[in-house]
Design an enzyme around this catalytic site. Structure first.
Site, PDB file in Angstrom:
ATOM      1  N   ALA A  34       4.436  -3.501   2.873  1.00  0.00           N
ATOM      2  CA  ALA A  34       5.032  -3.266   1.554  1.00  0.00           C
ATOM      3  C   ALA A  34       5.076  -1.766   1.235  1.00  0.00           C
ATOM      4  O   ALA A  34       4.606  -0.929   2.019  1.00  0.00           O
ATOM      5  CB  ALA A  34       4.249  -4.029   0.498  1.00  0.00           C
ATOM      6  N   HIS A  35       5.603  -1.446   0.066  1.00  0.00           N
ATOM      7  CA  HIS A  35       5.778  -0.034  -0.285  1.00  0.00           C
ATOM      8  C   HIS A  35       4.447   0.708  -0.376  1.00  0.00           C
ATOM      9  O   HIS A  35       3.480   0.201  -0.894  1.00  0.00           O
ATOM     10  CB  HIS A  35       6.601   0.185  -1.562  1.00  0.00           C
ATOM     11  CG  HIS A  35       6.239  -0.622  -2.764  1.00  0.00           C
ATOM     12  ND1 HIS A  35       6.940  -0.542  -3.936  1.00  0.00           N
ATOM     13  CD2 HIS A  35       5.258  -1.537  -2.989  1.00  0.00           C
ATOM     14  CE1 HIS A  35       6.403  -1.358  -4.821  1.00  0.00           C
ATOM     15  NE2 HIS A  35       5.395  -1.970  -4.276  1.00  0.00           N
TER      16      HIS A  35
END
Lengths: 350, 350, 350
Positions: C242-243
C-alpha cells in the site's frame, strides 16, 4: 514534490476548503508536503497528534490545523475542525497527477458505432467496442478494452490496461485503476454426473457515480439480473465482487476483500482488508467489519470481527493444538462444575 | 434481458435439456429470466424452495421445475429432476454473450511462424508470438499476449488482456477471463549469504480440455517439470496455482484460493473461497474444503475446515485474547481434575 | 526439456558454481532436469533427502550433490555444500526462457521525449510515455504501459501487460511479471458528512535493484512521500504494497501477502503466503511470519504466527462454536480454582 505552476494564495484556499486564515492571507503555496519535509512554498497539515512536535520546527509556508492547536503555531495557518479533510481538498487543488489520455490517439481502435463525446480522450492501444458510449471529458488509458454496448459516464478516468466487458454501465466521475476487470462471468456451473455445465452469465454490471476502484479488482456480471454498485463506492486493490452482489452507496472496502454471490452490502459500510463476505447474506447499513474477518451470516448495524491473534511461533504451536480440544475442554469445565457442586453439597451435608 | 433473435419452442428445449413438457409444446421463448421478473416470451426456473411463492404469480411463459412442484404450477412447464441443470442448458441455448473476436483484426500482431487456424479469430491489439498454434474457432480477445510456442486448443475463448507466456498448452474449449496470467515464473530462489539467487523456471504449463478460469488468476510455470491442470477444471477469480501444482479433473476452486508449490489436488475436489493449500501436500479425490481454511497437511476424502467465527467486535476482543492462554487453560483443567479426584478420594476416605 | 545449443562441460560449470568435480570433467551437459527424469546430456541435483533413492537409478549425465552423499553416487558429480544453490546457478546457465522483446517493434508507441537506450527492446503494443527513461538491455513486453517520467534501470525485464504509472523509479535487473501494477493510487479518502473525498496520491514509487515481482501484484504510489522498496526484494504473485510502505533489502513475501499503508518491513524478512500486515507498524530486520497470519503490531526479530488448525468439518463445527465462549470458559476455570481452594481449606480445617 512536483510543483503546480502558479499555486494558490491562502485566502483562495481558505474559501475553497472552508478554513479560517491566521497570518498572511496573500502567502502563495505551490505544493503540498508533509509537516516534517515541507519547505518554502509548500503547505502541510497536522491531523495525527503524534506529529505535533513539528509545530515548532516545520519549514512549511502554511499549515492546515485544528483550532485547539492554532495557538501553538506561529506561522501562517488555515484553521478548521477537520484538517485531514482540508488536506484532501488542498491535494485536489495542487494535484500533479498527469492526464491519462489527451485526445484520441491514432493507435486507439474505436468501433464505428461507438458514441464518443467530442471532449473524450482515448490513449494508444485502447480498444473501444461496438455501440460503446463514452461521456464528456472521459479519459481512457492505454491498452484498455471496453466491450460492446458498455457506457462510461462523464469525467471518468480509466487507467491503463483496464478490461471492461460488454453491457457494463459506469456512472460519472469514476476512477478505475489498472488491471481491474469489470463484467467478467460470475462463477456459475451446474453439475451433471460429475461434469461442470457452464451457466452463461447474461446479466450486466451497473455502477453509480463517483466510483473508485483500485488496481487488479474484479467485478463479475450478474447471472441473469445485474451486479449493482451504488454511488460513492470505494474499493481498494484486489477487491472482488461476485455475480449479483449489491453494494450500497458510500460503502468502502479495503484490499483483498471480497463479496460472494448475491450478497448485499448496505450503505455507509466500512469493510477492512482481507474480509470475506460469504454468499446470499445481507449486511445492514453502517456495518463495520475488521480486517481478516469472515462474515458467514447477515448482520445488523454494528462492528464485527473474527480471526486469531498473532503470537510467537512457539506460543502459537502450543496454543493452536488446543483448538482441536476446545469442545472437550468446555465439557470438562461443565463436569468439573458439577463435581464441585456435589462435593460442596456433600461437605455441607456433613 | 437481451433477446435472442428467433427463440425456441418448448418441445425443442425439452429434448435438448431432457425434460417432460406440461402445457403448450409450441410455446416459444426468446430469453431467460428470474421467476420473479420474467414476462411474456421468457423462460424461468425454480430450484431454490425459497422462491416457491412465485409459482402462482410469475408471468413467465414457461418454467423449468421439479416433478414434485409440477402440480402447483398451472402454466407451461418443463419438468425435470434437476431444474438448475436445465437452467444452465437453456442459458446456453439463449446465450447473448457477444463474440470476443471476429476474424483477424488488422491491428492484431501475429508472428509469421504462428500456426493460426482459418476459423480462428484474433481481436485488435492481440500479440501472437513465434511458433504459437491457435486451433479452430478460437477467439482471442483484444490486447491478449500469447508467448512463443504456446498452443491454444479448438473452440477456446480468451477474453481481453490475458497474458499467456511461452510454452503453455491449453486444451479445447477453454474459457479464460481478462487479466489472468498463465505461465509466469514460479517463485523460486536459492539463498547465498543473504542474497536471493533466481532459479529460472524452465517447465511449462499444461492444461486439459474444458478449463475455465476467472479474471485475474495466476498460474505459474513449473521449475523443471510442468504445472499440470486436468480436464474440466474451473477456477474462480484471483485463484493462484504455484509452480508444479497438479490440479485434478473436474475439480473447482472459488475466488482467492491458492495452491502452493508442488501440491496435488485430486479429482472432483471442491475448494471454497479464500482457501490456502500449502506446498508439497496432496489432497485425495473428493476432498471438500470450506471457505477461508488453510490446509497444512495431506488430506483423505472428506470435508475439512479451519477458521474462527464472526462475533461482535466487543465479544471478539474479550474472547480473542484468551487464545493466547489456551494451553494454560487446558493445563488448568487437567490440574482441576486431579485436585477434584483427590478431594473426592479424601472425602470417601473419611 | 528444451536444450540449450552448445551446453557446458562439467569443469566450466564447477568453476562457475563453486563445486568440486568427481568423475569426468569433460562431460558435457545441455539441459537441467529432475533426478528422476534426467537422461543423457542432462544434469540434475539432489537437495531434498526424500529423493536420495534415485542416486542409484538416475540416468543423469551428472549430479550436483552434497559432500556427505558423494560416496553413494557412482556417476559424474559436482560436489558442494548447498546443491540447491548450485542448481539455481546451473539453471541460470542453461536457461531456455526466450527474450521478452527483441529490438523496438514498429507497433510499439514510444513518446518523442522518452529516453530509450540503444540496446533496449520494446515489444509490440507497449506504450512508453513522455519523459520515460529506459536503460540498457531493458526488455519491455508486449502491451506494457509505462507512464510519464518513469525510469527503468539497466537489464530489467518487464513481462507483457505490466502497468507502470507516472513517476515510478525501478532499479537495475528488475523482473516484473505480467499483470502487475506499479504506482496506482493509494487508498486515501477523507470523509465529509458521509461522502468520500479523494486524496490525490502525489508521491511516487522507488524500487531498488534486483527486484522481482510475480504476476498480478499491486504496488501503490505514496500519498505525499514515496512508497520505497529496497534492493534484492522478491514478491510472489498477487502481493500488495500500500501507499508509503517501506520494504527492506533482501526481504521476500509469498503469494497473496500484503502490507497496509505506511508500514515498514525490515531487511532479511521472510513473509509467507496470505499474510496481512496492518498499517502503521514496523517489522524489525529478520522477522519471519508464517502463512495466513495477520500482523497487528510492530515486531522484533523472531518468528510469528496466527491462525487456526485444519479439522474435519464435523470437528470444526463442534469446536469453533466454543470460541465464542472462550472468555466465559477462562472465567469458569478461575471460579473453579477458587472453589477448589476453598473446599481444600475447609477439608484441611476439619
Amino acid at each position: 514534490m512536483t510543483e503546480t505552476m502558479s499555486g494558490y494564495e491562502l485566502h483562495e484556499i481558505a474559501s475553497i476548503i472552508g478554513a479560517q486564515i491566521k497570518g498572511d492571507a496573500a502567502c502563495r503555496v505551490f505544493a503540498i508536503n508533509t509537516i516534517q519535509d515541507a519547505g518554502s512554498g509548500e503547505i502541510a497539515f497536522l491531523s495525527n497528534p503524534k506529529y505535533q512536535g513539528y509545530l515548532t520546527s516545520t519549514k512549511a509556508s502554511a499549515l492546515i490545523l485544528a483550532p485547539q492547536l492554532a495557538d501553538q503555531f506561529s506561522g501562517n495557518a488555515l484553521v478548521m475542525d477537520n484538517p485531514y479533510l482540508g488536506f484532501a481538498k488542498v491535494a485536489q487543488l495542487l494535484d500533479t497527477t498527469p492526464p491519462i489520455a489527451t485526445g484520441i490517439h491514432p493507435m486507439a481502435v474505436v468501433a464505428d458505432s461507438a458514441d464518443v463525446a467530442q471532449s473524450a480522450n482515448i490513449a494508444a492501444g485502447a480498444i473501444i467496442g461496438e455501440g460503446v458510449c463514452i461521456g464528456e471529458n472521459v479519459q481512457i488509458g492505454a491498452n484498455c478494452v471496453v466491450g460492446q454496448g458498455s457506457r462510461i459516464g462523464n469525467d471518468s478516468r480509466i487507467y491503463p490496461s483496464v478490461s471492461i466487458y460488454h453491457n457494463v454501465t459506469i456512472g460519472e466521475r469514476a476512477i478505475i485503476h489498472s488491471g481491474s476487470v469489470i463484467g467478467s462471468d460470475g462463477f456459475g456451473f451446474a453439475n451433471e454426473a460429475g461434469n461442470w455445465v457452464k451457466i452463461p452469465q447474461l446479466g450486466g454490471v451497473v455502477i453509480g457515480s463517483d466510483f473508485e476502484c483500485g488496481a487488479n479488482c474484479t467485478i463479475d456480471r450478474g447471472a441473469i439480473r445485474d451486479t449493482v454498485i451504488g454511488d460513492d463506492v470505494k474499493l481498494d486493490n484486489m477487491c472482488h465482487l461476485a455475480h449479483n452482489v449489491e453494494f450500497g452507496d458510500h460503502s468502502a472496502m479495503a484490499a483483498y476483500s471480497g463479496v460472494a454471490g448475491s450478497s448485499k452490502v448496505g450503505e455507509y459500510c466500512t469493510i477492512s482488508g482481507r474480509v470475506t463476505i460469504l454468499g446470499h447474506i445481507e449486511l445492514a447499513d453502517g456495518v463495520h467489519v475488521t480486517a481478516g474477518s469472515q462474515v458467514s451470516k447477515s448482520l445488523d448495524k454494528g462492528a464485527y470481527s473474527s480471526g486469531s491473534p498473532l503470537m510467537s511461533n512457539r506460543d502459537w504451536k502450543r496454543n493452536v493444538a488446543r483448538l482441536r480440544q476446545l469442545d472437550e475442554m468446555a465439557k470438562s469445565i461443565k463436569q468439573l462444575e458439577k463435581q464441585i457442586a456435589q462435593l460442596k453439597s456433600e461437605n455441607s451435608d456433613e
